[in-house]
Structures are given as structure tokens and as C-alpha cells.
Write a protein that holds these residues in place. Structure first.
Motif, PDB file in Angstrom:
ATOM      1  N   LYS A  26      42.319  39.931  42.981  1.00  0.00           N
ATOM      2  CA  LYS A  26      41.077  39.560  43.668  1.00  0.00           C
ATOM      3  C   LYS A  26      41.115  39.968  45.125  1.00  0.00           C
ATOM      4  N   ASP A  27      42.256  39.796  45.779  1.00  0.00           N
ATOM      5  CA  ASP A  27      42.363  40.139  47.199  1.00  0.00           C
ATOM      6  C   ASP A  27      42.138  41.632  47.429  1.00  0.00           C
ATOM      7  N   ILE A  28      42.700  42.459  46.558  1.00  0.00           N
ATOM      8  CA  ILE A  28      42.518  43.902  46.687  1.00  0.00           C
ATOM      9  C   ILE A  28      41.055  44.276  46.448  1.00  0.00           C
ATOM     10  N   LEU A  29      40.441  43.633  45.488  1.00  0.00           N
ATOM     11  CA  LEU A  29      39.033  43.874  45.207  1.00  0.00           C
ATOM     12  C   LEU A  29      38.155  43.497  46.398  1.00  0.00           C
ATOM     13  N   VAL A  30      38.410  42.341  46.991  1.00  0.00           N
ATOM     14  CA  VAL A  30      37.629  41.897  48.147  1.00  0.00           C
ATOM     15  C   VAL A  30      37.773  42.865  49.305  1.00  0.00           C
ATOM     16  N   SER A  31      38.992  43.349  49.522  1.00  0.00           N
ATOM     17  CA  SER A  31      39.222  44.303  50.597  1.00  0.00           C
ATOM     18  C   SER A  31      38.359  45.543  50.425  1.00  0.00           C
ATOM     19  N   ARG A  32      38.248  46.049  49.200  1.00  0.00           N
ATOM     20  CA  ARG A  32      37.413  47.219  48.958  1.00  0.00           C
ATOM     21  C   ARG A  32      35.927  46.889  49.117  1.00  0.00           C
ATOM     22  N   LEU A  33      35.516  45.739  48.660  1.00  0.00           N
ATOM     23  CA  LEU A  33      34.106  45.362  48.771  1.00  0.00           C
ATOM     24  C   LEU A  33      33.663  45.224  50.225  1.00  0.00           C
ATOM     25  N   LYS A  34      34.602  44.891  51.101  1.00  0.00           N
ATOM     26  CA  LYS A  34      34.281  44.779  52.524  1.00  0.00           C
ATOM     27  C   LYS A  34      34.189  46.152  53.205  1.00  0.00           C
ATOM     28  N   GLN A  35      34.770  47.165  52.573  1.00  0.00           N
ATOM     29  CA  GLN A  35      34.769  48.503  53.166  1.00  0.00           C
ATOM     30  C   GLN A  35      33.476  49.263  52.890  1.00  0.00           C
ATOM     31  N   TYR A  36      32.908  49.046  51.712  1.00  0.00           N
ATOM     32  CA  TYR A  36      31.753  49.832  51.299  1.00  0.00           C
ATOM     33  C   TYR A  36      30.661  48.920  50.764  1.00  0.00           C
ATOM     34  N   ASP A  37      29.446  49.420  50.811  1.00  0.00           N
ATOM     35  CA  ASP A  37      28.287  48.670  50.327  1.00  0.00           C
ATOM     36  C   ASP A  37      28.029  49.061  48.874  1.00  0.00           C
ATOM     37  N   TYR A  38      28.623  48.320  47.954  1.00  0.00           N
ATOM     38  CA  TYR A  38      28.484  48.646  46.531  1.00  0.00           C
ATOM     39  C   TYR A  38      27.266  47.967  45.922  1.00  0.00           C
ATOM     40  N   ASP A  39      26.648  48.676  44.986  1.00  0.00           N
ATOM     41  CA  ASP A  39      25.547  48.115  44.220  1.00  0.00           C
ATOM     42  C   ASP A  39      26.037  47.463  42.937  1.00  0.00           C
ATOM     43  N   ILE A  40      27.088  48.040  42.361  1.00  0.00           N
ATOM     44  CA  ILE A  40      27.597  47.590  41.066  1.00  0.00           C
ATOM     45  C   ILE A  40      29.121  47.602  41.088  1.00  0.00           C
ATOM     46  N   VAL A  41      29.725  46.578  40.489  1.00  0.00           N
ATOM     47  CA  VAL A  41      31.172  46.551  40.277  1.00  0.00           C
ATOM     48  C   VAL A  41      31.409  46.294  38.794  1.00  0.00           C
ATOM     49  N   LEU A  42      32.114  47.215  38.157  1.00  0.00           N
ATOM     50  CA  LEU A  42      32.443  47.092  36.745  1.00  0.00           C
ATOM     51  C   LEU A  42      33.959  47.136  36.602  1.00  0.00           C
ATOM     52  N   ALA A  43      34.535  46.059  36.090  1.00  0.00           N
ATOM     53  CA  ALA A  43      35.988  45.990  35.889  1.00  0.00           C
ATOM     54  C   ALA A  43      36.312  46.293  34.429  1.00  0.00           C
ATOM     55  N   ILE A  44      37.413  47.014  34.224  1.00  0.00           N
ATOM     56  CA  ILE A  44      37.850  47.399  32.876  1.00  0.00           C
ATOM     57  C   ILE A  44      39.251  46.861  32.641  1.00  0.00           C
ATOM     58  N   GLY A  45      39.475  46.284  31.466  1.00  0.00           N
ATOM     59  CA  GLY A  45      40.787  45.733  31.151  1.00  0.00           C
ATOM     60  C   GLY A  45      41.160  45.975  29.695  1.00  0.00           C
ATOM     61  N   GLN A  46      42.438  45.841  29.403  1.00  0.00           N
ATOM     62  CA  GLN A  46      42.968  46.022  28.047  1.00  0.00           C
ATOM     63  C   GLN A  46      42.931  44.716  27.268  1.00  0.00           C
ATOM     64  N   ALA A  47      42.482  44.807  26.022  1.00  0.00           N
ATOM     65  CA  ALA A  47      42.553  43.667  25.106  1.00  0.00           C
ATOM     66  C   ALA A  47      43.212  44.150  23.824  1.00  0.00           C
ATOM     67  N   GLY A  48      44.537  44.144  23.804  1.00  0.00           N
ATOM     68  CA  GLY A  48      45.260  44.582  22.625  1.00  0.00           C
ATOM     69  C   GLY A  48      44.924  43.721  21.424  1.00  0.00           C
ATOM     70  N   GLY A  49      44.589  44.346  20.316  1.00  0.00           N
ATOM     71  CA  GLY A  49      44.200  43.610  19.114  1.00  0.00           C
ATOM     72  C   GLY A  49      42.727  43.734  18.802  1.00  0.00           C
ATOM     73  N   ARG A  50      41.921  44.125  19.802  1.00  0.00           N
ATOM     74  CA  ARG A  50      40.498  44.337  19.548  1.00  0.00           C
ATOM     75  C   ARG A  50      40.272  45.755  19.025  1.00  0.00           C
ATOM     76  N   TYR A  51      39.246  45.895  18.187  1.00  0.00           N
ATOM     77  CA  TYR A  51      38.923  47.172  17.574  1.00  0.00           C
ATOM     78  C   TYR A  51      37.899  47.965  18.380  1.00  0.00           C
ATOM     79  N   GLU A  52      37.160  47.286  19.262  1.00  0.00           N
ATOM     80  CA  GLU A  52      36.001  47.901  19.889  1.00  0.00           C
ATOM     81  C   GLU A  52      36.069  47.785  21.410  1.00  0.00           C
ATOM     82  N   LEU A  53      35.169  48.493  22.083  1.00  0.00           N
ATOM     83  CA  LEU A  53      34.892  48.211  23.483  1.00  0.00           C
ATOM     84  C   LEU A  53      34.025  46.963  23.511  1.00  0.00           C
TER      85      LEU A  53
END
Length: 213
Positions: free
Chosen positions: A48-75
Motif C-alpha cells: 500500500k505504501d508503494i502504491l500511495v507513493s506512486r499515486l502522489k506522483q501522478y494524476d491517475y484516472d484509473i488504478v487496476l491491480a492484478i494478482g495471482q489466485a492459484g487454483g482458479r480457472y479463469e480471470l
């Protein structure tokens, strides 16, 4: 429009995280829209701290985070992040569990304000398996989705935010024959479709999606 897409580093003894590898393969631009990419650690609070640091640097419209879920078949686009940040947790670096309520006044949960159903259907339209998920788990993926909701509510009210889980890739399941996997190229294709659906904007579609039990 400026979009930030994040991917977690490897965790749990894995040497690769398909979320991060797929993010690296995404374009830097879609039409006139800029796509920035950020690696974040699979560690509570530090991510979260690293994310906040980036959000303070630039004016973003959208933030989309991607993560691994081992065991799932789909996105699986996630609908909601729940507040477990006041629970007793331990990070993946082997540190001792800590009791640290980060947002004692935060809501019990925050819902993604992206068109999650439209995203799910857009991914499937590209021939990539996808399912709307109502649970992001209780590990760092959920933590980041919840934190994005909290940050939207308290500091960055202009952003739209969301989270997508991706499966293992084949090389991760050579010693896990019971676990499903998806090629990195298919994951990239699905995430690209998700970004295009987000950029198109508009209200979410009205269709019943997600688990019923």
C-alpha cells in the motif's frame, strides 16, 4: 486518460508471478491513453505504501491491480475488498504476526467502482475464460483492493479502481497436477480486453454474474 496497472512480485515459494509477467506484456498506450505499470510486493502495508507513493506522483484516472489466485480457472474481476487489516496477520517474509489496525475508522468493505460485469463479459468475448468474483480472499490481494477503496474515499476521490485475479501459468503447475493453469499470452489477452472495456467507460451492464453459493 492515465491508467496505473500493478502486479505483485512472486510469493509463497514461487519464482514467478503471472500477474506481474502479464502486466509487463501489456502495451504502454491504448489509443491516446497512457498505461503505467508498477511492481508491488506481496506484503501487507508495504504494498500500500508503494502504491500511495506512486499515486502522489501522478494524476491517475484509473488504478487496476492484478494478482495471482492459484487454483482458479479463469480471470476473475473482483467486486469487493473487505477490511481484514485489523486482523492478526503475518507477511510473506516470515515476520512475526502483528496487530495493526491501519484504518480503525474505515468501512467494513469497499466495492470496486469499475464496471466489473462489463469487464468480465469483455474478457469472455475474446475467448478467455472469466468469472465475476465476490471474494478477493484475505491475503494481500484483498488488502490492496480494500486499500484502493479507502484511498478513493479519503484521498484520491477522482480515481476509479479495481482488481483482477489471474490463474497459475503452466510452468507453475508441473508439481501441482491438480491445479488449473492458463498461458501467459491468454492472460495478457484477457487483461488487454479488460483495459479496453474500462477505457470505453459507461455504466455497468445489468446482468446476473458471480457465484450464487
Amino acid at each position: 486518460m492515465r491508467i496505473l496497472i500493478t502486479g505483485f512480485d512472486p510469493f509463497g515459494g514461487e519464482h514467478i508471478n503471472p500477474a506481474l509477467e502479464a502486466v509487463k506484456l501489456l502495451p504502454d498506450k491504448i489509443a491516446e491513453h497512457t498505461i503505467d505499470k508498477l511492481e508491488i510486493p506481496t506484503v501487507f502495508h508495504k504494498s500500500k505504501d508503494i502504491l500511495v507513493s506512486r499515486l502522489k506522483q501522478y494524476d491517475y484516472d484509473i488504478v487496476l491491480a492484478i494478482g495471482q489466485a492459484g487454483g482458479r480457472y479463469e480471470l476473475t474481476p473482483e467486486r469487493v475488498g473487505i477490511n481484514v487489516d485489523d486482523a492478526r496477520i503475518a507477511d510473506n517474509e516470515g515476520n512475526q504476526p502483528i496487530d495493526e489496525p491501519i484504518q480503525p475508522n474505515g468501512e467494513a468493505a469497499y466495492f470496486s467502482n469499475l464496471p466489473v460485469k462489463r469487464i468480465t463479459e469483455a474478457i469472455k468475448a475474446q475467448g478467455v475464460p472469466s468469472r465475476l468474483s465476490n471474494t478477493a480472499g484475505t491475503f494481500v490481494c484483498n488488502h490492496i483492493l480494500y486499500q484502493l477503496g479507502y484511498l478513493h474515499a479519503t484521498q484520491f476521490s477522482n480515481i476509479k479502481f479495481g482488481f483482477i485475479h489471474v490463474p497459475f501459468i503452466p510452468e507453475q503447475v508441473t508439481d501441482k497436477p491438480e491445479k488449473p493453469s492458463m498461458s501467459l499470452e491468454t492472460i495478457r489477452k484477457g487483461l488487454n480486453a479488460a483495459l479496453e472495456a474500462i477505457i470505453e467507460s459507461g455504466d455497468d451492464i445489468k446482468v446476473a454474474l458471480g457465484e450464487t453459493h
